[in-house]
Scaffold this active site. Structure first.
Site, PDB file in Angstrom:
ATOM      1  N   GLY A   1       0.818  -1.218   0.000  1.00 32.09           N
ATOM      2  CA  GLY A   1       0.000   0.000   0.000  1.00 32.09           C
ATOM      3  C   GLY A   1       0.846   1.259   0.000  1.00 32.09           C
TER       4      GLY A   1
ATOM      5  N   HIS B   1     -19.968  -5.078 -34.724  1.00 29.38           N
ATOM      6  CA  HIS B   1     -19.550  -6.478 -34.802  1.00 29.38           C
ATOM      7  C   HIS B   1     -18.379  -6.610 -35.781  1.00 29.38           C
ATOM      8  CE1 HIS B   1     -19.846 -10.830 -34.959  1.00 29.38           C
ATOM      9  NE2 HIS B   1     -19.769 -10.733 -36.279  1.00 29.38           N
TER      10      HIS B   1
HETATM   11  P1  NAI Z   1      -2.993  -2.236  -2.238  1.00 30.40           P
HETATM   12  O1  NAI Z   1      -3.599  -1.636  -1.036  1.00 30.40           O
HETATM   13  O2  NAI Z   1      -3.747  -2.288  -3.508  1.00 30.40           O
HETATM   14  O3  NAI Z   1      -2.578  -3.747  -1.921  1.00 30.40           O
HETATM   15  C1  NAI Z   1      -1.756  -4.111  -0.862  1.00 30.40           C
HETATM   16  C2  NAI Z   1      -2.011  -5.571  -0.508  1.00 30.40           C
HETATM   17  O4  NAI Z   1      -1.013  -5.996   0.427  1.00 30.40           O
HETATM   18  C3  NAI Z   1      -3.374  -5.807   0.156  1.00 30.40           C
HETATM   19  O5  NAI Z   1      -4.099  -6.757  -0.596  1.00 30.40           O
HETATM   20  C4  NAI Z   1      -3.001  -6.279   1.566  1.00 30.40           C
HETATM   21  O6  NAI Z   1      -3.906  -7.250   2.054  1.00 30.40           O
HETATM   22  C5  NAI Z   1      -1.608  -6.875   1.358  1.00 30.40           C
HETATM   23  N1  NAI Z   1      -0.757  -6.910   2.575  1.00 30.40           N
HETATM   24  C6  NAI Z   1      -0.548  -5.924   3.476  1.00 30.40           C
HETATM   25  N2  NAI Z   1       0.311  -6.326   4.435  1.00 30.40           N
HETATM   26  C7  NAI Z   1       0.672  -7.598   4.146  1.00 30.40           C
HETATM   27  C8  NAI Z   1       1.550  -8.570   4.762  1.00 30.40           C
HETATM   28  N3  NAI Z   1       2.229  -8.294   5.855  1.00 30.40           N
HETATM   29  N4  NAI Z   1       1.661  -9.785   4.179  1.00 30.40           N
HETATM   30  C9  NAI Z   1       0.982 -10.073   3.051  1.00 30.40           C
HETATM   31  N5  NAI Z   1       0.153  -9.204   2.426  1.00 30.40           N
HETATM   32  C10 NAI Z   1       0.001  -7.984   2.954  1.00 30.40           C
HETATM   33  O7  NAI Z   1      -1.589  -1.466  -2.400  1.00 30.40           O
HETATM   34  P2  NAI Z   1      -0.522  -1.451  -3.568  1.00 30.40           P
HETATM   35  O8  NAI Z   1      -0.671  -2.616  -4.470  1.00 30.40           O
HETATM   36  O9  NAI Z   1       0.785  -1.219  -2.893  1.00 30.40           O
HETATM   37  O10 NAI Z   1      -0.924  -0.172  -4.393  1.00 30.40           O
HETATM   38  C11 NAI Z   1      -0.997   1.127  -3.789  1.00 30.40           C
HETATM   39  C12 NAI Z   1      -1.932   2.022  -4.538  1.00 30.40           C
HETATM   40  O11 NAI Z   1      -1.410   2.396  -5.792  1.00 30.40           O
HETATM   41  C13 NAI Z   1      -3.265   1.343  -4.832  1.00 30.40           C
HETATM   42  O12 NAI Z   1      -4.165   1.661  -3.806  1.00 30.40           O
HETATM   43  C14 NAI Z   1      -3.694   1.897  -6.124  1.00 30.40           C
HETATM   44  O13 NAI Z   1      -4.652   2.913  -5.873  1.00 30.40           O
HETATM   45  C15 NAI Z   1      -2.458   2.538  -6.733  1.00 30.40           C
HETATM   46  N6  NAI Z   1      -2.115   1.844  -7.983  1.00 30.40           N
HETATM   47  C16 NAI Z   1      -3.008   1.803  -9.009  1.00 30.40           C
HETATM   48  C17 NAI Z   1      -2.718   1.136 -10.170  1.00 30.40           C
HETATM   49  C18 NAI Z   1      -3.723   1.066 -11.250  1.00 30.40           C
HETATM   50  O14 NAI Z   1      -4.688   1.792 -11.186  1.00 30.40           O
HETATM   51  N7  NAI Z   1      -3.532   0.244 -12.272  1.00 30.40           N
HETATM   52  C19 NAI Z   1      -1.442   0.467 -10.368  1.00 30.40           C
HETATM   53  C20 NAI Z   1      -0.594   0.536  -9.226  1.00 30.40           C
HETATM   54  C21 NAI Z   1      -0.936   1.235  -8.110  1.00 30.40           C
END
Ligand code: NAI
Ligand code: FAD
Length: 471
Positions: A277, A450
């Site tokens: 996150g 289509h």
């Molecule tokens: P995220 O909040 O989407 O996912 C983090 C995941 O890590 C969660 O599923 C959580 O349960 C897990 N987690 C946390 N602590 C953990 C642990 N100790 N062990 C195992 N799993 C654990 O955050 P992420 O992927 O870092 O992305 C951050 C933000 O960046 C997102 O909220 C998103 O809004 C943005 N983003 C958007 C993209 C897109 O729109 N395509 C692409 C990349 C990022």
């Protein structure tokens, strides 16, 4: 800065939130200054986020496809080689082109751009430590905080951007790691896992929750996604928590535990990606100098017109409430300038699409099935698989489906979820439909060309209240 030199709007942060607000304010004839410390405009998104990650996703997909997915299409290629340095260069070219483009738009719209770190001196004055040395100050009638977010660190495992990386290191590795471990199966985790797995790494994703994709993804779609990504070679450990890490040895080690309590295990890799996150960023901003407080998650507190408790100081983007998405930041940036200039603005938070740019892509807008269940809202489901869509069959890319959720009484759309090729483009139609309060039947009665993938969209709508034709 004297009162005579006061600007209509001073913006701290030149990311998507800040730069869009600056351009919009320029267009509205306001005198505007944008302060950015990075040295380039575009923030996380253009420099180390959306853009570079999508460049790597696009080109690693092409490489993977050439390696594994051309023979049965009648194309035989030999001697396919990866030139990682060139792949990174292509990414850098896209980034440089876009960040310079924003600089050009600043000039075009009369925006003053100061390269430096901005700190509140008082409620109207921002002191700037210039990147080139020295200091200046700017005064603003209105001030906009748009300082964005930063990576949430994993306690006890220091990020060095070489062996323990955040997304910033993961988009710039110099060598394909033999083994990669990803902490967190959210969007960043899965996009980066896709890139390196396609380029040859053995990637294991450890996710605390029972489902990948983060809590916003519809559970049925998340399960389908996991199955497809597994087929591509990714290893998943869901319902598993990383409890500690150790990088003192030759390999980086992670201690993992079943989230529900169970046997601990040690995993090893050459590179570990921390993707648990992001958190709001307000470092060096001097909020304490003006008495602005943050909420328990570090977010700047605002009202529905983006005002902090000091009404001429407003805030938008990742540093405040809502999903951390570039297009959300952009919508807010336009709205906040409209509020300042005209007294009204508009962002529909129920209608912000999400896209995960894996292959196939996953995209959604509105509510998921689990959201509706939790809220006790009744719904009808219509689904249509791409395996029954003529264009997907023609392209030999039939994984995935469209799923629509609609109100059983009024037929009004409640949520749209797509996993499939080009889902990220297709969701735009769903977003428009939701924004206009369309019913499933409105979509089903709209003629779709289509053969297109969008016909799957129309047929899922049909299936919501009647039957699809081709399935
Ligand atoms: P995220 O909040 O989407 O996912 C983090 C995941 O890590 C969660 O599923 C959580 O349960 C897990 N987690 C946390 N602590 C953990 C642990 N100790 N062990 C195992 N799993 C654990 O955050 P992420 O992927 O870092 O992305 C951050 C933000 O960046 C997102 O909220 C998103 O809004 C943005 N983003 C958007 C993209 C897109 O729109 N395509 C692409 C990349 C990022
Ligand atoms: P930022 O982009 O973080 O910009 C804030 C800027 O403020 C920074 O440049 C920072 O240097 C500057 N700043 C901070 N403090 C000061 C100060 N005191 N003085 C001067 N300048 C300061 N979102 C999507 O919608 N689609 C995607 O595909 C996507 N992919 C992503 C991939 C990755 C790897 C990451 C990390 C994020 C991704 N995101 C994506 C999220 C997206 O990048 C953010 O939502 C977006 O950048 C938020 O914009 P912002 O302007 O609020 O913040």
């Amino acid at each position: 800065a004297t009162e005579a030199e006061e600007k209509d709007l001073v913006i701290i942060g030149g990311g998507v939130a800040g730069y869009v607000a600056a351009i919009k304010a320029g267009q509205e004839g306001m005198k505007v200054t944008c302060i950015e410390k990075r040295g380039t405009l575009g923030g996380t998104c253009l420099n180390v986020g959306c853009i570079p990650s999508k460049s790597l996703l696009n080109n690693s997909h092409l490489y993977h496809q050439v390696l594994h997915d051309t023979k049965h299409r009648g194309i035989e290629v030999g001697d396919v080689k990866l030139n990682l340095a060139q792949l990174m260069k292509a990414k850098d070219t896209s980034v440089a082109g876009l960040t310079k483009g924003v600089e050009f738009l600043f000039k075009k719209n009369g925006v003053e751009y100061i390269k430096g770190t901005g700190t509140f001196q008082d409620e109207h004055t921002i002191k700037v430590a210039l990147n080139d040395g020295g200091e200046t100050a700017v005064r603003g009638k209105n001030i906009l905080i748009a300082t964005g977010s930063e990576v949430s660190p994993f306690p006890g495992l220091e990020i060095d951007e070489k062996r323990v990386v955040s997304s910033t290191g993961a988009i710039a590795l110099e060598k394909v790691p033999e083994k990669m471990l990803v902490i967190g199966g959210g969007i960043i985790g899965l996009e980066m896992a896709s890139v390196w797995s396609r380029l040859g790494s053995q990637v294991t994703v450890v996710e605390f929750l029972d489902q990948i994709g983060g809590p916003g993804m519809d559970t049925e779609i998340a399960k389908a996604t996991q199955k497809i990504l597994k087929k591509q070679g990714m290893i998943f450990k869901t319902g598993t928590k990383v409890v500690s890490g150790d990088k003192s040895g030759e390999k980086v080690k992670l201690e993992v535990d079943s989230a529900k309590g169970g046997k601990p295990e040690t995993l090893e890799a050459d590179v570990v990606l921390v993707a648990i996150g992001r958190r709001p960023y307000t470092g060096n901003l001097g909020l304490e100098n003006i008495g602005l407080e943050l909420d328990e998650r570090g977010r700047v507190i605002i009202d529905s017109e983006y005002r902090t408790k000091i009404p001429h100081i407003r805030c938008v983007g990742d540093v405040t409430f809502g999903p951390m998405l570039a297009h959300k930041a952009e919508e807010e940036a336009v709205a906040v300038v409209e509020y300042i200039k005209k007294g009204y603005g508009h962002v529909n938070y129920g209608c912000i699409p999400s896209v995960m740019y894996t292959f196939p892509e996953v995209a959604w807008v509105g509510q998921s099935e689990q959201d509706l269940k939790k809220a006790g809202v009744k719904y009808r489901i219509g689904t249509f698989p791409f395996s029954a869509n003529s264009r997907a069959k023609t392209n030999l890319d039939t994984d995935g489906m469209v799923k629509m959720l609609a109100d059983p009484e009024t037929d009004r759309l409640l949520g749209i979820h797509i996993i499939g090729p080009n889902a990220g483009e297709m969701i735009a139609e769903g977003t428009l439909a939701l924004e206009y309060g369309a019913s499933a039947e409105d979509i089903a009665r709209t003629c779709h060309a289509h053969p297109t993938l969008a016909e799957a969209f129309k047929e899922a709508a049909m299936a919501t209240y009647s039957k699809a034709i081709h399935f």
